[in-house]
Design a protein around this motif. Structure first.
Motif, mmCIF file in Angstrom:
data_model
loop_
_atom_site.group_PDB
_atom_site.id
_atom_site.type_symbol
_atom_site.label_atom_id
_atom_site.label_comp_id
_atom_site.label_asym_id
_atom_site.label_seq_id
_atom_site.Cartn_x
_atom_site.Cartn_y
_atom_site.Cartn_z
ATOM 1 N N LEU A 83 0.822 -1.197 0.000
ATOM 2 C CA LEU A 83 0.000 0.000 0.000
ATOM 3 C C LEU A 83 0.863 1.257 0.000
ATOM 4 C CD1 LEU A 83 -2.793 -0.928 2.604
ATOM 5 C CD2 LEU A 83 -2.776 -1.315 0.132
ATOM 6 N N LEU A 84 1.959 1.199 0.745
ATOM 7 C CA LEU A 84 2.833 2.366 0.854
ATOM 8 C C LEU A 84 3.565 2.668 -0.451
ATOM 9 C CD1 LEU A 84 4.314 1.692 4.408
ATOM 10 C CD2 LEU A 84 2.865 3.636 3.751
ATOM 11 N N GLN A 85 3.692 1.665 -1.319
ATOM 12 C CA GLN A 85 4.357 1.882 -2.608
ATOM 13 C C GLN A 85 3.420 2.493 -3.645
ATOM 14 O OE1 GLN A 85 7.749 1.330 -2.935
ATOM 15 N NE2 GLN A 85 7.417 1.100 -0.733
ATOM 16 N N SER A 86 2.161 2.637 -3.290
ATOM 17 C CA SER A 86 1.177 3.192 -4.212
ATOM 18 C C SER A 86 1.053 4.701 -3.993
ATOM 19 C CB SER A 86 -0.174 2.518 -3.991
ATOM 20 O OG SER A 86 -0.709 2.919 -2.735
ATOM 21 N N ASN A 87 0.051 5.283 -4.648
ATOM 22 C CA ASN A 87 -0.167 6.732 -4.482
ATOM 23 C C ASN A 87 -1.227 7.042 -3.439
ATOM 24 O OD1 ASN A 87 -2.407 5.841 -5.803
ATOM 25 N ND2 ASN A 87 -2.290 7.296 -7.512
ATOM 26 N N LEU A 88 -1.503 6.097 -2.549
ATOM 27 C CA LEU A 88 -2.466 6.329 -1.480
ATOM 28 C C LEU A 88 -1.894 7.303 -0.456
ATOM 29 C CD1 LEU A 88 -3.792 2.712 -0.725
ATOM 30 C CD2 LEU A 88 -4.740 4.406 -2.300
ATOM 31 N N THR A 89 -2.772 8.060 0.173
ATOM 32 C CA THR A 89 -2.349 8.913 1.273
ATOM 33 C C THR A 89 -2.111 8.054 2.515
ATOM 34 O OG1 THR A 89 -4.594 9.286 2.100
ATOM 35 C CG2 THR A 89 -3.794 10.760 0.354
ATOM 36 N N GLU A 90 -1.453 8.640 3.518
ATOM 37 C CA GLU A 90 -1.228 7.907 4.764
ATOM 38 C C GLU A 90 -2.554 7.510 5.403
ATOM 39 O OE1 GLU A 90 1.248 10.024 7.473
ATOM 40 O OE2 GLU A 90 3.076 9.740 6.279
ATOM 41 N N ARG A 91 -3.530 8.380 5.302
ATOM 42 C CA ARG A 91 -4.848 8.079 5.868
ATOM 43 C C ARG A 91 -5.488 6.893 5.150
ATOM 44 N NH1 ARG A 91 -8.015 8.948 10.430
ATOM 45 N NH2 ARG A 91 -10.099 8.231 9.881
ATOM 46 N N GLN A 92 -5.398 6.855 3.838
ATOM 47 C CA GLN A 92 -5.959 5.747 3.076
ATOM 48 C C GLN A 92 -5.248 4.435 3.391
ATOM 49 O OE1 GLN A 92 -5.478 7.502 -0.822
ATOM 50 N NE2 GLN A 92 -7.681 7.880 -1.027
ATOM 51 N N VAL A 93 -3.939 4.481 3.555
ATOM 52 C CA VAL A 93 -3.182 3.284 3.924
ATOM 53 C C VAL A 93 -3.653 2.772 5.277
ATOM 54 C CG1 VAL A 93 -0.902 2.406 4.579
ATOM 55 C CG2 VAL A 93 -1.148 3.852 2.547
ATOM 56 N N MET A 94 -3.845 3.695 6.223
ATOM 57 C CA MET A 94 -4.312 3.300 7.547
ATOM 58 C C MET A 94 -5.701 2.664 7.473
ATOM 59 S SD MET A 94 -6.527 4.079 10.192
ATOM 60 C CE MET A 94 -7.002 5.789 9.921
ATOM 61 N N GLU A 95 -6.601 3.268 6.696
ATOM 62 C CA GLU A 95 -7.966 2.760 6.610
ATOM 63 C C GLU A 95 -8.007 1.366 5.963
ATOM 64 O OE1 GLU A 95 -10.446 5.667 4.740
ATOM 65 O OE2 GLU A 95 -10.223 7.121 6.381
ATOM 66 N N ASP A 96 -7.256 1.181 4.887
ATOM 67 C CA ASP A 96 -7.237 -0.142 4.250
ATOM 68 C C ASP A 96 -6.603 -1.180 5.170
ATOM 69 O OD1 ASP A 96 -8.519 0.773 2.050
ATOM 70 O OD2 ASP A 96 -6.815 0.658 0.683
ATOM 71 N N SER A 97 -5.602 -0.770 5.918
ATOM 72 C CA SER A 97 -4.983 -1.693 6.881
ATOM 73 C C SER A 97 -5.967 -2.046 7.988
ATOM 74 C CB SER A 97 -3.721 -1.057 7.488
ATOM 75 O OG SER A 97 -2.739 -0.818 6.502
ATOM 76 N N MET A 98 -6.760 -1.079 8.419
ATOM 77 C CA MET A 98 -7.769 -1.345 9.449
ATOM 78 C C MET A 98 -8.794 -2.351 8.941
ATOM 79 S SD MET A 98 -8.994 -0.511 12.541
ATOM 80 C CE MET A 98 -8.587 1.187 13.026
ATOM 81 N N VAL A 99 -9.302 -2.133 7.733
ATOM 82 C CA VAL A 99 -10.316 -3.028 7.180
ATOM 83 C C VAL A 99 -9.765 -4.444 7.050
ATOM 84 C CG1 VAL A 99 -11.673 -3.567 5.113
ATOM 85 C CG2 VAL A 99 -11.618 -1.233 5.994
ATOM 86 N N PHE A 100 -8.542 -4.570 6.514
ATOM 87 C CA PHE A 100 -7.992 -5.908 6.320
ATOM 88 C C PHE A 100 -7.731 -6.612 7.648
ATOM 89 C CE2 PHE A 100 -4.270 -8.755 5.884
ATOM 90 C CZ PHE A 100 -4.914 -9.768 5.195
ATOM 91 N N THR A 101 -7.176 -5.906 8.617
ATOM 92 C CA THR A 101 -6.868 -6.577 9.882
ATOM 93 C C THR A 101 -8.129 -6.931 10.658
ATOM 94 O OG1 THR A 101 -6.458 -4.392 10.898
ATOM 95 C CG2 THR A 101 -4.540 -5.639 10.141
ATOM 96 N N LEU A 102 -9.123 -6.031 10.657
ATOM 97 C CA LEU A 102 -10.382 -6.349 11.336
ATOM 98 C C LEU A 102 -11.073 -7.529 10.670
ATOM 99 C CD1 LEU A 102 -12.015 -2.863 12.073
ATOM 100 C CD2 LEU A 102 -11.088 -4.461 13.757
#
Length: 462
Positions: A256-275
């Protein structure tokens, strides 16, 4: 694993309510056969509560009105589809969003990736799936190690000792998801314990106050939830900052960090996947091991396939596709347990199923739990029988419902890999046995789970 405190209405009901709240739906009657509102304000909510879960309500609804039926959530009409033929008509032109991710993000208050067009959605989905595939490829030895540690623990137990599946396999899921998704930081047990505490607080409370405002009426509950969510977000943001720019690209978050996502978007996608990843992985493993303990014949077939495909070699990522009977066992586990009994999509444009017109912005529920045990689709639907998936018709129906093939949600594909590693390690070394007199009942919520911990005994394979 979903055996956390949940109020009278199910978690699924709250998710449905959130989607209806966030996406205003048509107020016009659909003309589809179904229930009239029991109460003007709550619609058929009390009927759902009386049935005990949304799944049980939908089973009754479709039994009374047929495969296309309607009911009311508050003052808004909802359409439910309860057979393969009707789902096929609706699913084929509407595969643009992941219903689980959409509802979960809505409840968490996350908007990134939810307002873009179809092209952005496809690109985000591809990135998300690529991140999961990459972490499995780079961390497969670690996954194997985590499973071997658990199985080694089971091996050390006396023959008649009862093994609590929910407790042990939730722990495995938490370790696997956090370490593969977030990296080396979560090889520290204290970090995993902290994650588990916050995960439990968020999952048990999320959206609970939507229907009755109960969380707002309890300052301590609201504070506990908000504190857990804030702490989890802080941890995920911290992980992203720690791993940004480092050479080792092994975890889900790294892609995710290698993409053009913002830090907030990376956090949100990480939250969804881990939950979601922890929930789905744990429950798939729990149900799979439980069903294996009920059938020595299935265990022996799995053992023979390991001998034929792997010989004396350990399971590997490239060999998993060759373990076809393992795939059948996991498919049948998902079907028999009704692992995800409910899905939902917003009707973005006016649609049609059979002769019924579905108005724009109507919430359409996929009553998957009803379909997965429909006698017209599945022979002896309540029997655990992996051999049914040797038939092409069964495989096609299962794929249509989104449980296999390219349409399966990324979290479920991740869970299949973890479960395959677990089962392949277990059946090589141990035999699984039911505890006499122990009855396992399911809670059919967003992801089905045993109502109580599930117990088995193990013995060494000679």
């Amino acid at each position: 694993m979903l055996d956390f405190a949940i109020f009278a209405v199910t978690f699924v009901i709250i998710l449905v309510g959130a989607v209806l709240y966030l996406y205003p739906s048509s107020r016009s009657a659909s003309g589809i056969p179904g229930l009239n509102p029991t109460e003007e304000k709550d619609g058929n909510l009390q009927d759902i509560v009386n049935r005990g879960s949304l799944h049980e309500f939908l089973a009754s609804l479709h039994g009374q009105f047929g495969p296309v039926a309607s009911f009311w959530f508050g003052g808004r009409p909802v359409v439910s589809l309860g057979s393969v033929d009707q789902l096929r008509q609706h699913i084929n032109p509407n595969r643009t969003t992941d219903s689980f991710e959409t509802m979960l993000k809505s409840l968490l208050g996350y908007q990134s990736g939810m307002g873009g067009g179809a092209t952005e959605t496809v690109m985000r989905n591809k990135l998300y799936e690529s991140a999961i595939n990459n972490t499995l490829e780079k961390n497969f030895p670690l996954l194997l190690k985590l499973v071997e540690e658990l199985v080694g623990k089971w091996q050390s137990f006396p023959k008649d000792q009862h093994t609590p599946l929910c407790a042990h396999l939730l722990g495995l899921a938490m370790k696997a998801v956090t370490q593969l998704a977030l990296g080396d930081r979560f090889r520290n047990d204290a970090e995993v314990i902290g994650f588990r505490k916050n995960h439990e607080a968020i999952w048990s409370e999320i959206g609970k106050g939507y229907l009755d405002g109960s969380m707002e009426k309890s300052p301590s509950r609201k504070e506990h939830y908000e504190s857990a969510l804030a702490e989890m977000e802080t941890v995920l943001m911290s992980v992203a900052k720690e791993r940004k720019g480092q050479r080792s690209q092994t975890a889900f978050v790294d892609t995710l960090l290698q993409s053009n996502l913002t830090e907030r978007q990376v956090m949100e996608d990480s939250m969804v996947f881990t939950l979601a990843g922890c929930v789905i992985t744990a429950n798939l493993c729990i149900w799979a091991v439980h069903f294996l303990s009920t059938s020595e014949e299935v265990q022996e077939k799995l053992h023979q396939e390991l001998e034929d495909v792997l010989g004396s070699e350990p399971v590997s990522l490239d060999k998993i596709p060759q373990l076809r009977y393992f795939q059948q066992v996991l498919n049948e586990t998902v079907r028999t347990a009704k692992l995800t009994p409910i899905a939902a999509r917003l009707q973005e444009n006016e649609g049609k199923v059979d002769q019924h017109i579905i108005p724009k912005e109507t919430l359409v529920i996929y009553a998957l739990g009803v379909v997965l045990q429909d006698a017209d689709t599945w022979n002896r639907p309540y029997k655990f029988d992996p051999d049914r998936f040797t038939e092409d018709s069964a495989r096609k129906s299962f794929s249509l419902l989104g449980f296999s093939g390219n349409q399966a949600c990324p979290e479920l594909r991740f869970a299949y890999t973890v479960a395959t590693v677990l089962l392949s390690t277990v059946v090589r070394q141990l035999k699984l046995h039911q505890v006499k007199g122990h009855v396992v009942e399911a809670r059919s919520e967003l992801v089905s789970t045993p109502k109580d911990d599930t117990w088995i005994t193990v013995s060494r394979r000679s």
